[in-house]
Motif scaffolding. Sequence first.
Motif, PDB file in Angstrom:
ATOM      1  N   PRO A 327     -23.623 154.593  19.498  1.00 29.80           N
ATOM      2  CA  PRO A 327     -22.480 153.989  18.565  1.00 29.80           C
ATOM      3  C   PRO A 327     -22.116 152.443  19.201  1.00 29.80           C
ATOM      4  N   GLN A 328     -21.418 151.616  18.440  1.00 27.23           N
ATOM      5  CA  GLN A 328     -20.788 150.463  19.029  1.00 27.23           C
ATOM      6  C   GLN A 328     -19.363 150.631  19.436  1.00 27.23           C
ATOM      7  N   ILE A 329     -18.931 149.334  19.953  1.00 27.36           N
ATOM      8  CA  ILE A 329     -17.660 149.496  20.411  1.00 27.36           C
ATOM      9  C   ILE A 329     -16.846 148.353  20.338  1.00 27.36           C
ATOM     10  N   ALA A 330     -15.606 148.144  20.105  1.00 33.00           N
ATOM     11  CA  ALA A 330     -14.858 146.992  20.353  1.00 33.00           C
ATOM     12  C   ALA A 330     -13.447 147.322  20.975  1.00 33.00           C
ATOM     13  N   LEU A 331     -13.084 146.397  21.923  1.00 32.21           N
ATOM     14  CA  LEU A 331     -12.199 146.445  23.037  1.00 32.21           C
ATOM     15  C   LEU A 331     -11.372 144.916  22.888  1.00 32.21           C
ATOM     16  N   THR A 332     -10.192 145.154  22.705  1.00 29.11           N
ATOM     17  CA  THR A 332      -9.344 143.797  22.618  1.00 29.11           C
ATOM     18  C   THR A 332      -7.823 144.343  23.371  1.00 29.11           C
ATOM     19  N   THR A 333      -7.490 143.593  24.247  1.00 32.71           N
ATOM     20  CA  THR A 333      -6.300 143.491  24.927  1.00 32.71           C
ATOM     21  C   THR A 333      -5.319 142.396  24.389  1.00 32.71           C
ATOM     22  N   ILE A 334      -4.018 142.231  24.225  1.00 33.74           N
ATOM     23  CA  ILE A 334      -3.378 141.105  23.939  1.00 33.74           C
ATOM     24  C   ILE A 334      -2.078 141.132  24.401  1.00 33.74           C
ATOM     25  N   ASN A 335      -1.444 140.169  24.911  1.00 31.53           N
ATOM     26  CA  ASN A 335       0.049 140.142  25.461  1.00 31.53           C
ATOM     27  C   ASN A 335       0.929 139.933  24.178  1.00 31.53           C
ATOM     28  N   PRO A 336       1.596 141.085  23.972  1.00 32.52           N
ATOM     29  CA  PRO A 336       2.514 140.966  22.554  1.00 32.52           C
ATOM     30  C   PRO A 336       3.549 139.831  22.563  1.00 32.52           C
ATOM     31  N   GLN A 337       3.973 139.525  23.856  1.00 32.46           N
ATOM     32  CA  GLN A 337       4.996 138.570  24.000  1.00 32.46           C
ATOM     33  C   GLN A 337       4.546 136.994  23.408  1.00 32.46           C
ATOM     34  N   ASN A 338       3.299 136.419  23.862  1.00 30.29           N
ATOM     35  CA  ASN A 338       2.749 135.434  23.471  1.00 30.29           C
ATOM     36  C   ASN A 338       1.508 135.397  22.878  1.00 30.29           C
ATOM     37  N   GLY A 339       1.171 136.492  22.224  1.00 30.74           N
ATOM     38  CA  GLY A 339      -0.089 136.786  21.466  1.00 30.74           C
ATOM     39  C   GLY A 339      -1.381 136.346  22.245  1.00 30.74           C
ATOM     40  N   HIS A 340      -1.461 136.144  23.330  1.00 30.98           N
ATOM     41  CA  HIS A 340      -2.687 135.691  24.472  1.00 30.98           C
ATOM     42  C   HIS A 340      -3.624 137.020  24.417  1.00 30.98           C
ATOM     43  N   ILE A 341      -4.961 136.514  23.923  1.00 26.01           N
ATOM     44  CA  ILE A 341      -5.898 137.670  23.809  1.00 26.01           C
ATOM     45  C   ILE A 341      -6.499 137.556  25.269  1.00 26.01           C
ATOM     46  N   LYS A 342      -6.061 138.645  25.984  1.00 25.89           N
ATOM     47  CA  LYS A 342      -6.475 138.753  27.472  1.00 25.89           C
ATOM     48  C   LYS A 342      -8.011 139.233  27.607  1.00 25.89           C
ATOM     49  N   THR A 343      -8.611 140.182  26.806  1.00 27.71           N
ATOM     50  CA  THR A 343      -9.899 140.876  26.999  1.00 27.71           C
ATOM     51  C   THR A 343     -10.455 140.858  25.765  1.00 27.71           C
ATOM     52  N   MET A 344     -11.782 140.802  25.549  1.00 30.71           N
ATOM     53  CA  MET A 344     -12.461 141.091  24.270  1.00 30.71           C
ATOM     54  C   MET A 344     -13.907 141.266  24.646  1.00 30.71           C
ATOM     55  N   ILE A 345     -14.063 142.734  23.941  1.00 32.01           N
ATOM     56  CA  ILE A 345     -15.577 143.094  24.035  1.00 32.01           C
ATOM     57  C   ILE A 345     -16.014 143.462  22.657  1.00 32.01           C
ATOM     58  N   GLY A 346     -16.994 142.719  22.186  1.00 34.94           N
ATOM     59  CA  GLY A 346     -17.055 142.754  20.552  1.00 34.94           C
ATOM     60  C   GLY A 346     -18.408 143.819  20.361  1.00 34.94           C
ATOM     61  N   GLY A 347     -18.730 144.282  21.437  1.00 37.76           N
ATOM     62  CA  GLY A 347     -19.933 145.216  21.116  1.00 37.76           C
ATOM     63  C   GLY A 347     -20.536 145.579  22.739  1.00 37.76           C
ATOM     64  N   ARG A 348     -21.891 146.308  22.326  1.00 40.98           N
ATOM     65  CA  ARG A 348     -22.574 146.662  23.750  1.00 40.98           C
ATOM     66  C   ARG A 348     -23.254 145.755  24.421  1.00 40.98           C
ATOM     67  N   GLY A 349     -23.185 144.464  24.017  1.00 42.09           N
ATOM     68  CA  GLY A 349     -23.633 143.307  25.008  1.00 42.09           C
ATOM     69  C   GLY A 349     -24.921 143.102  25.036  1.00 42.09           C
TER      70      GLY A 349
END
Length: 795
Positions: A327-349
């Motif tokens: 299977p594939q994966i998506a992972l993302t982290t944001i800072n909820p105070q300013n909306g900054h996208i801190k990490t982004m993994i859009g698939g298995r690379g």
Amino acid sequence: MSRFKKVSIISIILLFAILSGALIGSVAWIVNETPDISNYGRWKPSESTTIYSEDNKLLSRLYQENRVYAPIDRMPQNLQNAIVAIEDNRFYEHYGVDPWAIGRALWVDIKGGGIIQGGSTLTQQLAKNALLTHERTLYRKIQEAYLAIQFERMYTKEEILEFYLNEIYLGHSVYGVQTAAEFYFDKDVENLTLPEAALLAGLPKAPNKYSPYKNKQKAKVRRNLVLEQMKKYGYITESQAEKAKNQPIKTENGLERKEDKAPYFVRHIRKKLIDMYGAQAVYNSGLKVYTTLDYEMQTKAEETVKEAFKDYIPSVNKKEGKGRLQPQIALTTINPQNGHIKTMIGGRGEEEDRYNRVTQAYRQPGSAFKPFVYTAAVEQGYSPASVIDDTPEAYQVGSSSEDKWIPQNYNDEYLGPTTLRIGLAKSINVMAVKLLDKVGIDNTIEVAKKMGIKNIVETGAKNDKNLALALGGLTKGVTPLEMASSYGVLANEGVRVEPISLLKVVDNRGNVIYENDSNKKIVLDKDVTYIVNDMLESVLARGPIVWGTGWRANLGRPAAGKTGTTSNYTDAWFVGYTPDLVTSIWIGEDAPSKMKYKIKNEEKLLSANENEAKPNTNTISSAETARLWSEYMRKIIKNKPVTEFSTTDNIVSKKICIESSKLPSKDCPENTIREEIFIKGTEPTEECELHQPTTEVKVDTSTGKLATDYCPPEKVRTYTYQQETHIKVDENGVPIKKVDEETKVPLRDDEGNYIYERMPEEKCEAHRPDSLQDKIKNQTDKIKEKFEEFFDISN
């Protein structure tokens, strides 16, 4: 002089004049076709656009030619001298074309029987590299010589050297000495040592041949030749040369540094830049792009995902889908105070994979959608203590009376009257549907939209205005970034912040041409978000009062979130947050199918209770996403201070009966009494009436009547009934409804009221005193014997 001689001389003169005219004309034409360099110094050659993380780490370069321009005053003198010594030792003496060098090269070519050595000066090389082709023709050589002379006429030697050092190709798609210094030594050009400067100076002759990544020995021999030339022409002393020659070649980065860091994020940024400025500007104009990505967090995310797929998430190769690995994966982290996208993994690379599942994959959220239903309920005055009856219910879904939909719980188990806190923590389907029915579909859609869910379908034959919405049954679906951003509203005390990835763009002159500010909007009341946060913390709890479905994500500090597994296990989610960070994780196959895979080894994976072994297959669900979320979040919050979800003065706590959502009465069992929180004005003021004085009654299970002393002990059960109503209650004193045996839907009377199980009124008569029973048994046995004798005689 004879007439013949005169004619011959005149012919020769005419021929010479014609040839001279033709030559002059040809040269004039060639010169006329040669590019104008009068403005060369006012513009810079093609520069790569550099993309940086928020902590100023280089993520990628976008280029046609990978170049970062550096002025001459940043280039160490050793580098300038090394280039001159090895490429054009008479650079400061000639005027663009060096006859001595041409003569020497011509002699070498004649002796060798072909073009072996060129006589081009450094200025001619600049003309060729910057403005001309690399074909070896007389036409191009005339243009090159002319341009070199023009360069020398218009610019100083220092300016020409600056142009050249920024123009030259130095291998591995690298142009210019600043980019080469970064690529080979991970430093700026001004920090190059003498051996490093000599190595770079040796590359222009044959960059791939002398690259230290291709052949360190050849690179060292070439470097030492440059050092010898520098000593020969007096740029360094013999001791300096020997010391530099003895230095080993150390490259601080391998060829893998060419690869983008956070490739899915970089492609996300690239698309934005091209939309804003066009591809020509992005690949040639030397923009500096500053993003929101946290390099350290991204590295930890990639490491954790890689470990998970190696350890406990199986992989298969499939032809279907955007990527080969499933299977594939998506992972993302944001800072909820300013909306900054801190990490982004859009698939298995995978290298060929260009499908960013964080932003492009619209998938069914399953139970991860339930918080929107519960948030709408809290807005309407519901509390964590509000009770919904967790028993099956049939809903009309079509025009026919037979068109019924009966939502079911996992494992077909039902809890009866249950608080919203427990219903959300245990992700109870029936409760979510019933709550949505009470709160209203339109109200829930409005809450989801204002929190950031953008693709709810409200019109058309197929739309989301139905009760399946409570279970995440959406027409189009949601993206992992949408989910992270929407949950961020809860983490950020009701303030919606649009997620952003781009902070600032600077042109190659240092001017800020774009700056991004967070777009904020209050969409929920602080009291509402605190209540919902508190309920979603229970999802991560692991007993004794509540054991949530997301217990694997427990961090040992304030955190909240929600699991989500769609029907038939096609999508697995965990979206969770601390007060500072929100992370959304999705796992699924690109072409949706059940994520059930055979385990390669013979070991049995243990289930949640670690007592029951799973079969030799592994089905991916939100259990795996919750575990992965926890492993990743623990890494990025390590050593960070513990923060609590902000409360308000408008939150109060009360002891309540969790079966009725009212104040406990003297008849409420001790195990039904809990401390619960409320928004002022929603707390209960009346005592529980659900629990009443009860009495225990023995019932003969074979007849369903009141047991007597003569009933067999194994047939007798003790049940509890309300003294006044005679309604049967469970172990918590809750009245028990009669249900349809097939559907388990509670039965109702003609007026729509529930029908309850009640205490029998008659005593069992099937069992009598032993003496009487013995007489009856004896008579029965005698009759039986007579019948047996009769049949024996007849036969």
